[in-house]
Scaffold this motif. Structure first.
Motif, PDB file in Angstrom:
ATOM      1  N   LEU A  37       0.829  -1.202   0.000  1.00 12.46           N
ATOM      2  CA  LEU A  37       0.000   0.000   0.000  1.00 12.46           C
ATOM      3  C   LEU A  37       0.864   1.252   0.000  1.00 12.46           C
ATOM      4  N   LEU A  38       0.667   2.071  -1.006  1.00 14.03           N
ATOM      5  CA  LEU A  38       1.315   3.372  -1.112  1.00 14.03           C
ATOM      6  C   LEU A  38       0.240   4.434  -0.966  1.00 14.03           C
ATOM      7  N   VAL A  39       0.418   5.332  -0.008  1.00 10.47           N
ATOM      8  CA  VAL A  39      -0.526   6.421   0.216  1.00 10.47           C
ATOM      9  C   VAL A  39       0.223   7.730  -0.009  1.00 10.47           C
ATOM     10  N   THR A  40      -0.254   8.531  -0.952  1.00  9.57           N
ATOM     11  CA  THR A  40       0.280   9.879  -1.158  1.00  9.57           C
ATOM     12  C   THR A  40      -0.855  10.843  -0.842  1.00  9.57           C
ATOM     13  N   TRP A  41      -0.571  11.833  -0.027  1.00  8.24           N
ATOM     14  CA  TRP A  41      -1.633  12.661   0.548  1.00  8.24           C
ATOM     15  C   TRP A  41      -1.197  14.118   0.576  1.00  8.24           C
ATOM     16  N   GLY A  42      -2.050  15.002   0.170  1.00 11.59           N
ATOM     17  CA  GLY A  42      -1.767  16.434   0.262  1.00 11.59           C
ATOM     18  C   GLY A  42      -1.990  16.920   1.682  1.00 11.59           C
ATOM     19  N   ARG A  43      -0.929  17.395   2.309  1.00 10.10           N
ATOM     20  CA  ARG A  43      -1.036  17.815   3.716  1.00 10.10           C
ATOM     21  C   ARG A  43      -1.958  19.023   3.907  1.00 10.10           C
ATOM     22  N   TYR A  44      -2.248  19.757   2.836  1.00  9.31           N
ATOM     23  CA  TYR A  44      -3.101  20.948   2.944  1.00  9.31           C
ATOM     24  C   TYR A  44      -4.491  20.719   2.351  1.00  9.31           C
ATOM     25  N   LEU A  67       3.136  12.399   3.168  1.00 10.76           N
ATOM     26  CA  LEU A  67       2.407  13.665   3.178  1.00 10.76           C
ATOM     27  C   LEU A  67       3.172  14.633   2.290  1.00 10.76           C
ATOM     28  N   LEU A  68       2.500  15.139   1.290  1.00 18.44           N
ATOM     29  CA  LEU A  68       3.145  16.000   0.301  1.00 18.44           C
ATOM     30  C   LEU A  68       2.675  17.442   0.441  1.00 18.44           C
ATOM     31  N   PHE A  73      -5.837  18.019  -4.638  1.00 17.85           N
ATOM     32  CA  PHE A  73      -5.415  17.521  -5.953  1.00 17.85           C
ATOM     33  C   PHE A  73      -3.900  17.371  -5.990  1.00 17.85           C
ATOM     34  N   ALA A  74      -3.368  16.685  -4.987  1.00 16.84           N
ATOM     35  CA  ALA A  74      -1.919  16.512  -4.862  1.00 16.84           C
ATOM     36  C   ALA A  74      -1.320  15.872  -6.110  1.00 16.84           C
ATOM     37  N   LEU A  75      -2.049  14.974  -6.747  1.00 16.86           N
ATOM     38  CA  LEU A  75      -1.517  14.335  -7.947  1.00 16.86           C
ATOM     39  C   LEU A  75      -1.233  15.366  -9.038  1.00 16.86           C
ATOM     40  N   GLU A  76      -2.065  16.359  -9.139  1.00 17.66           N
ATOM     41  CA  GLU A  76      -1.833  17.407 -10.132  1.00 17.66           C
ATOM     42  C   GLU A  76      -0.757  18.383  -9.662  1.00 17.66           C
ATOM     43  N   GLU A  77      -0.678  18.593  -8.364  1.00 17.70           N
ATOM     44  CA  GLU A  77       0.269  19.572  -7.818  1.00 17.70           C
ATOM     45  C   GLU A  77       1.674  19.001  -7.637  1.00 17.70           C
ATOM     46  N   GLN A  78       1.766  17.706  -7.417  1.00 19.20           N
ATOM     47  CA  GLN A  78       3.060  17.058  -7.154  1.00 19.20           C
ATOM     48  C   GLN A  78       3.231  15.826  -8.038  1.00 19.20           C
ATOM     49  N   ALA A  79       2.879  15.954  -9.300  1.00 18.33           N
ATOM     50  CA  ALA A  79       2.889  14.806 -10.211  1.00 18.33           C
ATOM     51  C   ALA A  79       4.261  14.143 -10.293  1.00 18.33           C
ATOM     52  N   ASP A  80       5.335  14.926 -10.422  1.00 14.60           N
ATOM     53  CA  ASP A  80       6.665  14.331 -10.544  1.00 14.60           C
ATOM     54  C   ASP A  80       7.053  13.574  -9.275  1.00 14.60           C
ATOM     55  N   GLN A  81       6.769  14.159  -8.128  1.00 21.79           N
ATOM     56  CA  GLN A  81       7.113  13.506  -6.862  1.00 21.79           C
ATOM     57  C   GLN A  81       6.308  12.217  -6.678  1.00 21.79           C
ATOM     58  N   LEU A  85       7.740   8.419  -6.359  1.00 21.56           N
ATOM     59  CA  LEU A  85       7.380   7.540  -5.234  1.00 21.56           C
ATOM     60  C   LEU A  85       6.735   6.253  -5.735  1.00 21.56           C
ATOM     61  N   THR A  86       5.873   6.363  -6.722  1.00 17.14           N
ATOM     62  CA  THR A  86       5.193   5.188  -7.276  1.00 17.14           C
ATOM     63  C   THR A  86       6.195   4.255  -7.937  1.00 17.14           C
TER      64      THR A  86
END
Length: 100
Positions: A37-44, A67-68, A73-81, A85-86
């Motif tokens: 399980l990979l969880v990527t999450w926008g802290r804001y 926490l990014l 919409f963290a995927l749009e804001e931090q797509a490269d990161q 990670l993925t």
């Protein structure tokens, strides 16, 4: 503005009412199956608190939680990161191999 998008979003928004009631079943599945399980999450994220990301580790202790610096919409804001990670997450799993 794409055709059908308004209906899709309306259906999705309507379905949110079932989400909270479904949490126990989803959490039980996670506990029983322990998937990678990979969880990527926008802290804001204004809709979901950052502490909710860490809650996944209660059910899947080996979950990888990040926490990014982003919002809902963290995927749009931090797509490269998130892509990095993925990629690292998938490579680290059994049978994983470096992506081109």
């Amino acid at each position: 503005r794409r055709p059908g998008q308004a209906d899709i979003q309306t259906d999705l928004f309507f379905d949110y009412q079932t989400n909270v009631a479904s949490y126990p079943a989803w959490q039980e599945w996670l506990r029983a199956h322990q998937p990678p399980l990979l969880v990527t999450w926008g802290r804001y994220d204004p809709s979901f608190e950052a502490a909710e990301a860490a809650a996944y580790k209660r059910d899947v202790p080996d979950a990888e939680v990040h926490l990014l610096d982003g919002g809902h919409f963290a995927l749009e804001e931090q797509a490269d990161q998130i892509a990095d990670l993925t990629r690292k997450f998938l490579v680290a799993k059994p049978g994983g191999s470096p992506a081109a």
